[in-house]
Design an enzyme around this catalytic site. Structure first.
Site, short mmCIF file in Angstrom:
data_model
loop_
_atom_site.label_atom_id
_atom_site.label_comp_id
_atom_site.label_asym_id
_atom_site.label_seq_id
_atom_site.Cartn_x
_atom_site.Cartn_y
_atom_site.Cartn_z
N SER A 46 0.83 -1.21 0.00
CA SER A 46 0.00 0.00 0.00
C SER A 46 0.86 1.25 0.00
O SER A 46 1.47 1.56 -0.99
CB SER A 46 -1.03 0.04 1.13
OG SER A 46 -2.00 1.03 0.81
N HIS B 296 3.55 14.54 5.42
CA HIS B 296 3.30 15.91 4.98
C HIS B 296 3.80 16.80 6.10
O HIS B 296 3.39 16.63 7.26
CB HIS B 296 1.81 16.15 4.72
CG HIS B 296 1.22 15.12 3.83
ND1 HIS B 296 1.34 15.18 2.46
CD2 HIS B 296 0.54 13.98 4.11
CE1 HIS B 296 0.75 14.12 1.93
NE2 HIS B 296 0.24 13.38 2.90
N CYS C 99 -1.75 -3.78 3.57
CA CYS C 99 -2.72 -4.85 3.38
C CYS C 99 -2.10 -6.16 3.85
O CYS C 99 -0.90 -6.36 3.73
CB CYS C 99 -3.06 -4.99 1.90
SG CYS C 99 -3.75 -3.49 1.17
#
Length: 133
Positions: A65, A70, A85
């Protein structure tokens, strides 16, 4: 081959991080790749953007995944998340690695259990981190 829809998604808000750690996209890229490899994930690609006058975003695309950050250096803030996953890769290990290198003064983290029906939300950690030497 049949795949499970089970996944774990860890989201973290971290505060009190040194400006320079949050504003060096090349350093963040290297740390994020190390974090992904630490948790056993397979890195497919890395995308990043250095913003002006400050700030960065790094996205590590994983076979399992993703891992992202940020940053808002002027606020000493970083938003991180890692979704994986299946059962074999633990996103908490990647997040723990990132917290150990970023060394925030405080953070909050939640873990979502996904893919099994109703999303389960677990309080993971908050407060002042205890970093391994």
């Amino acid at each position: 081959m049949e795949y499970s829809t089970f996944g774990r998604h860890v989201a973290v808000d971290a505060w009190g991080i040194e400006f320079d750690k949050l504003n060096r996209v090349d350093w963040l890229e290297a740390q994020m790749v190390d974090a992904a490899e630490t948790c056993g994930a397979t890195v497919l690609s890395v995308q990043s953007k250095q913003f002006e006058p400050q700030g960065a975003t790094v996205l590590v695309l994983l076979s399992e995944s993703h891992l992202s950050i940020h940053t808002y250096p002027e606020k000493g803030f970083a938003a991180l998340d890692c979704y994986t996953c299946g059962e074999t890769v633990d996103p908490e290990l990647a997040i723990d690695y990132m917290l150990s290198v970023l060394q925030p003064a405080t953070f909050q983290a939640k873990k979502l259990i996904r893919g099994l029906g109703e999303i389960q939300v677990e309080e993971m950690k908050k407060g002042e981190p205890q970093f391994a030497p």
